[in-house]
Design a protein around this motif. Structure first.
Motif, PDB file in Angstrom:
ATOM      1  N   VAL A  41     -12.447 -41.478  18.194  1.00 42.42           N
ATOM      2  CA  VAL A  41     -12.174 -41.429  16.747  1.00 42.42           C
ATOM      3  C   VAL A  41     -11.272 -40.238  16.438  1.00 42.42           C
ATOM      4  O   VAL A  41     -11.547 -39.110  16.862  1.00 42.42           O
ATOM      5  CB  VAL A  41     -13.501 -41.287  15.955  1.00 42.42           C
ATOM      6  CG1 VAL A  41     -13.232 -41.201  14.455  1.00 42.42           C
ATOM      7  CG2 VAL A  41     -14.435 -42.452  16.265  1.00 42.42           C
ATOM      8  N   LEU A  42     -10.194 -40.526  15.706  1.00 45.95           N
ATOM      9  CA  LEU A  42      -9.307 -39.456  15.256  1.00 45.95           C
ATOM     10  C   LEU A  42      -9.842 -38.922  13.930  1.00 45.95           C
ATOM     11  O   LEU A  42     -10.012 -39.695  12.969  1.00 45.95           O
ATOM     12  CB  LEU A  42      -7.908 -40.054  15.070  1.00 45.95           C
ATOM     13  CG  LEU A  42      -6.721 -39.127  15.157  1.00 45.95           C
ATOM     14  CD1 LEU A  42      -6.594 -38.520  16.545  1.00 45.95           C
ATOM     15  CD2 LEU A  42      -5.439 -39.880  14.807  1.00 45.95           C
ATOM     16  N   VAL A  43     -10.157 -37.627  13.900  1.00 46.41           N
ATOM     17  CA  VAL A  43     -10.610 -36.997  12.643  1.00 46.41           C
ATOM     18  C   VAL A  43      -9.423 -36.191  12.153  1.00 46.41           C
ATOM     19  O   VAL A  43      -9.078 -35.154  12.728  1.00 46.41           O
ATOM     20  CB  VAL A  43     -11.825 -36.075  12.906  1.00 46.41           C
ATOM     21  CG1 VAL A  43     -12.201 -35.320  11.641  1.00 46.41           C
ATOM     22  CG2 VAL A  43     -13.011 -36.896  13.406  1.00 46.41           C
ATOM     23  N   THR A  59     -19.003 -40.952  23.105  1.00 47.46           N
ATOM     24  CA  THR A  59     -18.268 -41.134  21.845  1.00 47.46           C
ATOM     25  C   THR A  59     -17.494 -39.843  21.547  1.00 47.46           C
ATOM     26  O   THR A  59     -18.046 -38.748  21.642  1.00 47.46           O
ATOM     27  CB  THR A  59     -19.246 -41.465  20.705  1.00 47.46           C
ATOM     28  OG1 THR A  59     -20.049 -42.567  21.131  1.00 47.46           O
ATOM     29  CG2 THR A  59     -18.518 -41.817  19.421  1.00 47.46           C
ATOM     30  N   THR A  60     -16.212 -40.021  21.225  1.00 47.35           N
ATOM     31  CA  THR A  60     -15.304 -38.871  21.182  1.00 47.35           C
ATOM     32  C   THR A  60     -14.646 -38.685  19.824  1.00 47.35           C
ATOM     33  O   THR A  60     -14.203 -39.658  19.208  1.00 47.35           O
ATOM     34  CB  THR A  60     -14.202 -39.085  22.253  1.00 47.35           C
ATOM     35  OG1 THR A  60     -14.845 -39.245  23.519  1.00 47.35           O
ATOM     36  CG2 THR A  60     -13.222 -37.935  22.320  1.00 47.35           C
ATOM     37  N   PHE A  61     -14.575 -37.431  19.363  1.00 49.55           N
ATOM     38  CA  PHE A  61     -13.781 -37.085  18.176  1.00 49.55           C
ATOM     39  C   PHE A  61     -12.585 -36.264  18.651  1.00 49.55           C
ATOM     40  O   PHE A  61     -12.764 -35.273  19.372  1.00 49.55           O
ATOM     41  CB  PHE A  61     -14.572 -36.202  17.202  1.00 49.55           C
ATOM     42  CG  PHE A  61     -15.532 -36.930  16.288  1.00 49.55           C
ATOM     43  CD1 PHE A  61     -15.860 -38.252  16.487  1.00 49.55           C
ATOM     44  CD2 PHE A  61     -16.108 -36.256  15.211  1.00 49.55           C
ATOM     45  CE1 PHE A  61     -16.754 -38.907  15.638  1.00 49.55           C
ATOM     46  CE2 PHE A  61     -16.991 -36.899  14.354  1.00 49.55           C
ATOM     47  CZ  PHE A  61     -17.324 -38.225  14.569  1.00 49.55           C
ATOM     48  N   LEU A  62     -11.396 -36.692  18.260  1.00 48.91           N
ATOM     49  CA  LEU A  62     -10.190 -35.906  18.504  1.00 48.91           C
ATOM     50  C   LEU A  62      -9.718 -35.445  17.137  1.00 48.91           C
ATOM     51  O   LEU A  62      -9.450 -36.288  16.267  1.00 48.91           O
ATOM     52  CB  LEU A  62      -9.098 -36.773  19.147  1.00 48.91           C
ATOM     53  CG  LEU A  62      -9.459 -37.545  20.429  1.00 48.91           C
ATOM     54  CD1 LEU A  62      -8.292 -38.439  20.858  1.00 48.91           C
ATOM     55  CD2 LEU A  62      -9.825 -36.574  21.551  1.00 48.91           C
ATOM     56  N   THR A  63      -9.633 -34.135  16.909  1.00 50.92           N
ATOM     57  CA  THR A  63      -9.168 -33.719  15.584  1.00 50.92           C
ATOM     58  C   THR A  63      -7.643 -33.677  15.581  1.00 50.92           C
ATOM     59  O   THR A  63      -7.005 -33.332  16.581  1.00 50.92           O
ATOM     60  CB  THR A  63      -9.754 -32.355  15.152  1.00 50.92           C
ATOM     61  OG1 THR A  63      -9.207 -31.334  15.966  1.00 50.92           O
ATOM     62  CG2 THR A  63     -11.270 -32.335  15.237  1.00 50.92           C
ATOM     63  N   SER A  64      -7.094 -34.073  14.444  1.00 53.70           N
ATOM     64  CA  SER A  64      -5.652 -34.206  14.328  1.00 53.70           C
ATOM     65  C   SER A  64      -5.172 -33.451  13.084  1.00 53.70           C
ATOM     66  O   SER A  64      -5.652 -33.708  11.984  1.00 53.70           O
ATOM     67  CB  SER A  64      -5.318 -35.697  14.241  1.00 53.70           C
ATOM     68  OG  SER A  64      -4.012 -35.913  13.789  1.00 53.70           O
TER      69      SER A  64
END
Ligand SMILES: Nc1ncnc2c1ncn2[C@@H]1O[C@H](COP(=O)(O)OP(=O)(O)OP(=O)(O)O)[C@@H](O)[C@H]1O
Ligand SMILES: [Mg+2]
Length: 244
Positions: A28-30, A166-171
């Motif tokens: 998931v891109l945050v 489950t992954t968060f990638l901050t953008s």
């Protein structure tokens, strides 16, 4: 058809908007501008995971580990004991990169692959079910080309999906510009997008949160007002019902 297993964020309003949580193993891109709450949402996500016996690993590439602990220490949800107990880990991505002897500017394809393998192996070794890269934008800066960015996020996402992590990638996106990423590629590879925004009302900057996409499940797309408090961390209330 059987409903997909979910990874609960532990933030009630968000889980309800997701009809139970994020599909397990999603990337998931945050995304959002400066100071909208990307790091806080990510830290609360992995901290909440420990309540469900899911270990988390937070790779920081924008703040040092000490600064991050100090800033997040302002919230009641953050507890250094979880780090000491090995339930979650915070790792400085650039320290790893330095120790591996990788370039400080732009990575070669081989160097990018080495970093990917190290992130994958650490995740496996720790048996982490939640992972954060904060931020993917600063990592993309070292990858440079669209092909290398696509390849890196795709490989990382696929191997983490296989590990049910489950992954968060901050953008990071520029202020007052409606964009999901710096390189305009990250959002197409990610399974989900959570957009954190700012809107100006009566001279105040109000933080907002909206789920833009989450592959494989139906979800709401309501825009919420996002507040951060010491006691609860991220607090969400529907914008139409709040008094702004
Ligand atoms: N205890 C607290 N209660 C309310 N707000 C807080 C608290 N601690 C920090 N904040 C706010 O959190 C904001 C920063 O949040 P966060 O670091 O999660 O944003 P970010 O999107 O990751 O920012 P950046 O672009 O710098 O990475 C600050 O503006 C600060 O005012
Ligand atoms: Mg941040």
């Amino acid at each position: 058809m059987q409903d997909r297993p979910r990874c609960k964020t532990g933030i009630e309003v968000l889980d309800s908007e997701l009809n139970g949580g994020i599909p397990t193993g999603s990337t998931v891109l945050v995304c959002g501008g400066s100071g909208v709450g990307k790091t806080t949402l990510s830290m609360q996500f992995i901290t909440n995971g420990t309540k469900f016996d899911e270990k988390g690993v937070f790779f920081t590439a924008s703040e040092t580990v000490n600064k991050l602990k100090k800033h997040q220490g302002g919230y009641d949800f953050f507890n250094e004991k979880l780090l000491k107990a090995g339930k979650m880990s915070i790792i400085d991505l650039w320290s790893i990169s330095d120790r591996l002897g990788l370039s400080e500017e732009v990575y070669t394809a081989d160097e990018a692959n080495i970093l990917f393998e190290v992130i994958r192996d650490i995740t496996k070794e720790l048996d982490a079910k939640r992972l954060i890269v904060d931020s993917i934008t600063s990592l993309c800066y070292r990858l440079q080309t669209q092909e290398m960015i696509r390849d890196f996020i795709f490989k990382l996402g696929s191997s983490l999906t296989a590990m049910r992590c489950t992954t968060f990638l901050t953008s990071e996106v520029p202020p007052q510009v409606f964009r999901y990423s710096q390189y305009n590629i990250e959002e197409f590879i990610a399974d989900g997008i959570i957009y954190l925004g700012d809107i100006e009302r009566k001279g105040d900057l109000i933080r907002t949160l909206q789920i833009i996409k989450m592959r494989g499940i139906p979800h709401g797309r309501t825009k919420f007002v996002l507040n951060m408090s010491k006691a609860n961390g991220i607090e969400l209330s529907p914008m139409l019902k709040s008094n702004i």
